[in-house]
Design a protein around this motif. Sequence first.
Motif, mmCIF file in Angstrom:
data_model
loop_
_atom_site.group_PDB
_atom_site.id
_atom_site.type_symbol
_atom_site.label_atom_id
_atom_site.label_comp_id
_atom_site.label_asym_id
_atom_site.label_seq_id
_atom_site.Cartn_x
_atom_site.Cartn_y
_atom_site.Cartn_z
ATOM 1 N N GLN A 77 -9.626 5.075 -0.170
ATOM 2 C CA GLN A 77 -10.931 4.416 -0.064
ATOM 3 C C GLN A 77 -10.768 2.902 -0.135
ATOM 4 N N SER A 78 -9.836 2.412 0.650
ATOM 5 C CA SER A 78 -9.551 0.980 0.684
ATOM 6 C C SER A 78 -9.135 0.616 2.100
ATOM 7 N N ASN A 79 -9.400 -0.633 2.493
ATOM 8 C CA ASN A 79 -9.031 -1.102 3.822
ATOM 9 C C ASN A 79 -7.725 -1.889 3.810
ATOM 10 N N LEU A 80 -6.799 -1.493 2.931
ATOM 11 C CA LEU A 80 -5.510 -2.159 2.868
ATOM 12 C C LEU A 80 -4.789 -2.037 4.203
ATOM 13 N N LYS A 81 -4.143 -3.106 4.615
ATOM 14 C CA LYS A 81 -3.430 -3.123 5.881
ATOM 15 C C LYS A 81 -1.974 -2.719 5.675
ATOM 16 N N VAL A 82 -1.426 -1.984 6.634
ATOM 17 C CA VAL A 82 0.000 -1.681 6.643
ATOM 18 C C VAL A 82 0.689 -2.758 7.477
ATOM 19 N N TYR A 83 1.567 -3.536 6.837
ATOM 20 C CA TYR A 83 2.273 -4.609 7.534
ATOM 21 C C TYR A 83 3.617 -4.110 8.063
ATOM 22 N N SER A 84 4.048 -4.700 9.144
ATOM 23 C CA SER A 84 5.414 -4.501 9.605
ATOM 24 C C SER A 84 6.252 -5.676 9.088
ATOM 25 N N PRO A 85 7.589 -5.511 8.970
ATOM 26 C CA PRO A 85 8.417 -6.656 8.571
ATOM 27 C C PRO A 85 8.248 -7.848 9.505
ATOM 28 N N GLU A 86 7.973 -7.571 10.780
ATOM 29 C CA GLU A 86 7.767 -8.656 11.733
ATOM 30 C C GLU A 86 6.538 -9.487 11.366
ATOM 31 N N GLU A 87 5.474 -8.828 10.937
ATOM 32 C CA GLU A 87 4.261 -9.561 10.554
ATOM 33 C C GLU A 87 4.469 -10.374 9.287
ATOM 34 N N LEU A 88 5.399 -9.932 8.437
ATOM 35 C CA LEU A 88 5.691 -10.646 7.196
ATOM 36 C C LEU A 88 6.788 -11.690 7.383
ATOM 37 N N GLU A 89 7.176 -11.917 8.639
ATOM 38 C CA GLU A 89 8.206 -12.909 8.992
ATOM 39 C C GLU A 89 9.551 -12.581 8.350
ATOM 40 N N LEU A 90 9.869 -11.294 8.298
ATOM 41 C CA LEU A 90 11.140 -10.844 7.741
ATOM 42 C C LEU A 90 12.157 -10.493 8.821
ATOM 43 N N ASP A 91 11.736 -10.539 10.091
ATOM 44 C CA ASP A 91 12.610 -10.061 11.156
ATOM 45 C C ASP A 91 13.793 -10.982 11.429
ATOM 46 N N GLN A 92 13.731 -12.227 10.984
ATOM 47 C CA GLN A 92 14.832 -13.160 11.214
ATOM 48 C C GLN A 92 15.637 -13.411 9.935
ATOM 49 N N LYS A 93 15.446 -12.570 8.914
ATOM 50 C CA LYS A 93 16.108 -12.798 7.631
ATOM 51 C C LYS A 93 16.930 -11.574 7.232
ATOM 52 N N ASP A 94 17.880 -11.784 6.331
ATOM 53 C CA ASP A 94 18.732 -10.697 5.857
ATOM 54 C C ASP A 94 18.163 -10.124 4.564
ATOM 55 N N TRP A 95 17.973 -8.821 4.540
ATOM 56 C CA TRP A 95 17.485 -8.152 3.332
ATOM 57 C C TRP A 95 17.905 -6.703 3.357
ATOM 58 N N GLN A 96 17.930 -6.090 2.189
ATOM 59 C CA GLN A 96 18.272 -4.685 2.056
ATOM 60 C C GLN A 96 17.383 -4.057 0.989
ATOM 61 N N LEU A 97 17.025 -2.807 1.196
ATOM 62 C CA LEU A 97 16.294 -2.025 0.208
ATOM 63 C C LEU A 97 17.096 -0.770 -0.100
ATOM 64 N N PHE A 98 17.190 -0.424 -1.382
ATOM 65 C CA PHE A 98 17.929 0.757 -1.803
ATOM 66 C C PHE A 98 16.937 1.813 -2.289
ATOM 67 N N LEU A 99 17.023 3.003 -1.730
ATOM 68 C CA LEU A 99 16.087 4.079 -2.043
ATOM 69 C C LEU A 99 16.845 5.367 -2.336
ATOM 70 N N GLN A 100 16.232 6.225 -3.134
ATOM 71 C CA GLN A 100 16.745 7.575 -3.332
ATOM 72 C C GLN A 100 15.891 8.537 -2.536
ATOM 73 N N VAL A 101 16.533 9.347 -1.716
ATOM 74 C CA VAL A 101 15.809 10.345 -0.933
ATOM 75 C C VAL A 101 15.449 11.505 -1.848
ATOM 76 N N PRO A 102 14.176 11.858 -1.964
ATOM 77 C CA PRO A 102 13.796 12.958 -2.867
ATOM 78 C C PRO A 102 14.211 14.302 -2.290
ATOM 79 N N PRO A 103 14.489 15.271 -3.163
ATOM 80 C CA PRO A 103 14.767 16.623 -2.667
ATOM 81 C C PRO A 103 13.505 17.245 -2.116
ATOM 82 N N ILE A 104 13.652 18.145 -1.168
ATOM 83 C CA ILE A 104 12.508 18.872 -0.638
ATOM 84 C C ILE A 104 12.674 20.336 -0.986
ATOM 85 N N GLY A 105 11.555 21.075 -0.958
ATOM 86 C CA GLY A 105 11.602 22.500 -1.264
ATOM 87 C C GLY A 105 11.393 22.821 -2.717
#
Length: 279
Positions: A77-105
């Motif tokens: 119930q909110s009009n929050l926008k989903v940004y792309s990295p390009e819209e956040l001006e991240l496409d010309q910069k170096d960055w990394q995100l570390f995630l854990q993939v959750p188990p399924i089932g």
Amino acid sequence: MLFIEALNRTSTKPTDRRILSRGKSRLFISSKDSVALSSAANQVKEIHVDANIKEPLTASSSIFANLLEHVLHYLIQSNLKVYSPEELELDQKDWQLFLQVPPIGMNDNAPKAGYGAPAIKNHPPAKQLIFHIPVKPAYGLATEMTLLMSPHKGSPEVPSFFYNLPKETRLAPLNTPYSPDFIEQQLTHYHILLDQDGEADQLSALYAQVNQSKLLEIGLPTAIRGLRIWKVRNKVLTPVILGDEKIGLIFIGHHKPIDSSIISEQERARQARKLYTKA
């Protein structure tokens, strides 16, 4: 999320429709005085998302991102926008995100591993939700797309809408600037998994990189803090949206995740110092 111009009409529509069905879950059993590990534990692995390992942000991926945004607007119930990295001006910069993939089932009806007596449940089991969304082209008739959303039952808490909403919901139309021919070429069925197991500041590695005007000092809704949405395909999970308390919602579906086992020990040690662990 921006609508990207459609440069071609390459067909991405599958020739067969997969039936939306509830996947089978593997049970795991525990007793009061013992701990049993879920057989799904061996599915957990660490991945990283790299700025330089990506595909172009296409019109097709833009439609998928806007479908997700459309559903999240309804759920939160909110009009929050989903940004792309390009819209956040991240496409010309170096960055990394570390995630854990959750188990399924994982099965929410099975006893949880632990030492205490199982808690008494006052609600029915969480269910998968199906959203029917008419996607309207610039002119002509709409094409109905379907989004199947599964809860990640290993998260600290499954959102209440998985209990309270009806199994199937028809949403308002999603308007797009594309031609009817292009819309008809797109996938019409998607399966995603909603996971709230991330940290509220899981995008903190991007704070120094992002356009500072995009950072919000006032906290965003708690429903998106630590939110992770995974695209499910043949039991393989790929991250597509991450939620953060300052940046908000970011679409990374066009970035190819890499198994973190190939990362150098020096880089892993540097990232480990940033981790916040809970006792």
